[in-house]
Design a protein around this motif. Sequence first.
Motif, short mmCIF file in Angstrom:
data_model
loop_
_atom_site.label_atom_id
_atom_site.label_comp_id
_atom_site.label_asym_id
_atom_site.label_seq_id
_atom_site.Cartn_x
_atom_site.Cartn_y
_atom_site.Cartn_z
N ALA A 477 0.83 -1.20 0.00
CA ALA A 477 0.00 0.00 0.00
C ALA A 477 0.87 1.25 0.00
O ALA A 477 0.59 2.23 -0.72
N ILE A 478 1.93 1.24 0.79
CA ILE A 478 2.80 2.42 0.85
C ILE A 478 3.54 2.61 -0.46
O ILE A 478 3.70 3.73 -0.96
N ARG A 479 3.95 1.49 -1.03
CA ARG A 479 4.69 1.54 -2.29
C ARG A 479 3.85 2.17 -3.40
O ARG A 479 4.31 3.01 -4.15
N SER A 480 2.61 1.74 -3.44
CA SER A 480 1.77 2.21 -4.54
C SER A 480 1.53 3.71 -4.41
O SER A 480 1.26 4.39 -5.39
N ARG A 481 1.67 4.24 -3.20
CA ARG A 481 1.41 5.65 -3.03
C ARG A 481 2.67 6.49 -3.15
O ARG A 481 2.65 7.59 -3.68
N THR A 482 3.75 5.97 -2.61
CA THR A 482 4.95 6.81 -2.56
C THR A 482 6.01 6.39 -3.57
O THR A 482 6.96 7.13 -3.79
N GLY A 483 5.88 5.21 -4.14
CA GLY A 483 6.86 4.76 -5.10
C GLY A 483 8.18 4.35 -4.49
O GLY A 483 9.19 4.21 -5.16
N LYS A 484 8.18 4.16 -3.16
CA LYS A 484 9.41 3.71 -2.50
C LYS A 484 9.69 2.26 -2.88
O LYS A 484 8.78 1.52 -3.25
N ASN A 485 10.97 1.87 -2.72
CA ASN A 485 11.24 0.45 -2.98
C ASN A 485 10.77 -0.38 -1.80
O ASN A 485 10.38 0.15 -0.75
N TRP A 486 10.79 -1.70 -1.95
CA TRP A 486 10.19 -2.58 -0.95
C TRP A 486 10.81 -2.38 0.42
O TRP A 486 10.11 -2.26 1.42
N ALA A 487 12.16 -2.33 0.46
CA ALA A 487 12.83 -2.22 1.75
C ALA A 487 12.40 -0.94 2.46
O ALA A 487 12.02 -0.95 3.64
N MET A 488 12.43 0.17 1.71
CA MET A 488 12.07 1.45 2.33
C MET A 488 10.61 1.46 2.74
O MET A 488 10.24 2.04 3.77
N ALA A 489 9.78 0.81 1.94
CA ALA A 489 8.36 0.77 2.27
C ALA A 489 8.13 0.02 3.58
O ALA A 489 7.32 0.44 4.42
N VAL A 490 8.88 -1.07 3.78
CA VAL A 490 8.73 -1.82 5.03
C VAL A 490 9.20 -0.97 6.21
O VAL A 490 8.55 -0.94 7.27
N VAL A 491 10.32 -0.26 6.02
CA VAL A 491 10.82 0.59 7.09
C VAL A 491 9.78 1.66 7.43
O VAL A 491 9.45 1.90 8.60
N GLU A 492 9.25 2.29 6.38
CA GLU A 492 8.25 3.33 6.57
C GLU A 492 7.03 2.79 7.32
O GLU A 492 6.54 3.39 8.28
N LEU A 493 6.59 1.62 6.89
CA LEU A 493 5.42 0.99 7.50
C LEU A 493 5.65 0.77 8.99
O LEU A 493 4.82 1.10 9.84
N THR A 494 6.84 0.23 9.31
CA THR A 494 7.16 -0.06 10.70
C THR A 494 7.25 1.21 11.52
O THR A 494 6.76 1.30 12.63
N HIS A 495 7.88 2.21 10.90
CA HIS A 495 8.09 3.46 11.63
C HIS A 495 6.77 4.16 11.96
O HIS A 495 6.64 4.85 12.95
#
Lengths: 670, 139, 141
Positions: A477-495
């Motif tokens: 979900a975060i990736r589709s919105r921000t275009g971050k790569n998977w690793a960064m998206a997981v970090v963002e999600l956790t944070h």
Amino acid sequence: MENLGALAILLAFALAVYSIAASIVGKLKSRPYLIVSAERAVYAIWFLLTFASALLVHALLTDDFRLAYVAGHSNRDLPVLYKFAAWWGGQEGSLLFWSWILASYAAVVVYTNRRRFRDMMPYVTATLMVTMAFFLLLIGFVVSPFKVLAVGREVVAAPDGRGLNPLLQYWAMALHPPALYLGFVGFVVPYAFAMGSLITRQPGDAWIHTTRRWTLVTWGFQSAGILLGAGWAYAVLGWGGYWGWDPVENASLLPWLTATAFLHSVMMQEKKGMMKVWNMVLVSATFILCIFGTFITRSGLISSVHSFAQSPIGYYFAVFLALLVAGTAWLILDRLDYLKSESQLESVVSRESSFLFNNLILVASCFAVLWGTLFPVISEAFTGEQITVGPPFFNRVNIPIGLFLLFLTGVGPLIAWRRSSLESLRRAFLWPVIGAVATAILLVAFGVRHFYAVMCFSLCTFVAWTIVAEFYKGARAIRSRTGKNWAMAVVELTHRNTRRYGGYVVHMGIVLMFIGFAGAAFNRDVTEEVKIGDSIRLGGYELKIAKLDQGRNPNYSWHHAAVEVYRDGRKLDTLHPERRFYFASEQTTSEVAIRRQLNHDLYLNFAGISEQTQNAVIQVYLFPLVSWIWIGSAVLFFGTILCLIPSKVKLQYARTEVVGVAKRQAPVRQ
Amino acid sequence: MLLVVAALLVTGAILFTLLVRQKDLPAPEPVSPVEHLEERKARIYDGLRDLTFEFRVGKLSEEDYQRTKADLQAELARVQAEIEAVLKKAPAPKVAPPLVPAKPEPAGDLFHCPHCGAAFERPMKFCGECGQPMRGGEA
Amino acid sequence: MKRHAKFVAVVAVIIGSLVWLALGGINESKTYYKTVAELREMGDRALEKRLRVAGDVEEGSIVRTGREVRFVLRQDDLRLTVIYDGAEPLPDTFRDGAQALADGKMGEDGVFRASKIQAKCASKYEAKPGSEPLRRISRTM
């Protein structure tokens, strides 16, 4: 020197008593000076106990064998690390250590809340200081760490100390007690806040929010303490077990179980204002069980392989415990109206009810362990005969409980708060359940017939799948919105929500540990008498005895074997199990040799020398999957630390604004 | 020597504990009478945000989402009413000027997402929480 | 109301099965804790029960024969011969003079067959209160 130490403890005791009186009187008569003075006393106690501890550590490091404690728990040749660790190595020192930790916690609490919660802080201080006074009473008057050796009226020094038990000279054992104490003592803080808010009838759940981090940190320390103890038992005791349901081990597990239940049920109070009484009970039970654990370990109430020597402090503990239980129970019963629930359960299929079951199960497990531990005492009281129950009892009850908990670990995060319809359930559970069933079928197809092991592995698949899916879906979900790569998206999600995703990581650690536990169903071992050139076969390994020798040094004499490990004709390794006899303590120890691997550990123990044939007795164990317990522990701590990082998205509300608050919120769409 | 240290220890501890001057009294943080309700409200917003997120990643059915959302909103209204009742009873609570600003408060009004209720200090096109467009929803 | 009934039913099932497991577990593993003297008093009743006997290991009585270990547990002047042939190695703390706990069954020949031995090492060896400190140190050195 020793007089100063004793003086500092007595002074600290007097200050603790003063602090209790001053904070309560100050509160009742609204005297802010008295209240602040009571808080000053807390800092003073911390200073005095730090001073006393420094004196004791100094005495240990400088081999001052005039002190009974130093002579009893250290010796000249002990490595410095263990001399320092002797601070908590024995009864008196560990009580001083315990008091010092308590004083440190209390000082931090008083300092960080010096402006906040003026209403309930006096009671929080008083609760902390009651506990403090109790422990200072013990080390001040009953088991003083500063007692000197004397003949008649003359102080004498022993030529050398009796040293630290060689079994305890292992790195994990130096860390195990402090970790456990930090965890045990830490729970006094949530308890004190709970009592404070109960006495003053604070509106809201302020005590929970303020102590949330304490709870998590102390829970982390408790887990660390228990796991370090397990790791020590595995690597040192020579039978390859990490848990034996010994009363002392149980004593450390009991508060951990209720603390875990508390960590979960607190969410219900935060989210919905439910379970207020229950949370009060859990937090009190955890604290009381911490004290109870200390009591069991030190009073000799229940015979155990690693209890401290019997001593008179048991009675003091019993009285203190009785007062605690009575006082807490009375307070909760008296304030039941204040603890009324604000909402109720919407549906049996909801996150709430999964938490309820989780709590029920954890507390049931706690109760079963407590019952089993106290069974000798209970049976003696009722039948006059001491009856003990052994590991079969604990396993029989706790294995199904563990599996059910594992199941809930997978289910909980997938069910929504309040309600979940069949449609939602189907979406969430379809694939994990297929995964679990597939695992079970595969295992049975490959010939695994152990029922609990199959259950455990397939549940592990199920839970791991749900956790990974949670991360995957969120990151997508975060990736589709921000275009971050998977690793960064997981970090963002956790944070964004560290408590939640950190919690998932902790769950993942638990899953890995369960994989390790299940491996125990397939343990294999063989014991053989061997001489040089013989070989032992176990599970595809061929173990050749290459060398057997013996010798002695001033500290101990030893038997040693060099064992070459072959598999399919290839030499993999050489292991060196050893057996030592320490002269100072007249004790034999095994230095086991372990070849740790992810799929299994090869574990060699030099069990002894056969008296008739003079051959070496070697025990070979194969422990499948044990390493995953330690890997799981590491993951668990990583997750706990994640939970402690502040979330990026904070709860936003106007803390200091009062007027016009209502205007600030978004209009509610009805 | 020993006696000196002992005397110092005793007098030091007693003086430190008993000598509390006027300026040592801490100025307590101002407490709002509705603080716990505000917190409760924040939690409901949090719950709403969470719910939207779970719905968006596909963990919830439409029906569950709508019902739970309605529940949460009803609760929000209840809490809001409670806040107003409390404020009416005690219209001008004494609020001491905070000694240290507890939190940097935004100068102007907060901007709220109409979909999930998340609050932001500056106007945004899309909600940073749920990703729904925020236009037209400013409070 | 119906919701509550459902919930109560699930809870009852869980608690019930746990109690059932617990009772089974107790029956399977209950062990009577006896001293050597009490064991003597029990007479024939001792034969059927699983027992845990406590006593001191008599100096010099430990004899190892292959996997079998034979020793004498002593309490004052009562003695009990014990044979241990369990799979686990004897604990390191098991030695002459140690306090030991032997789990097992009484044989009809008056020899106790242990399947598990625990030796009391305690985290620390501390003398009982009241004994003279200096002697206690010189003894263990």
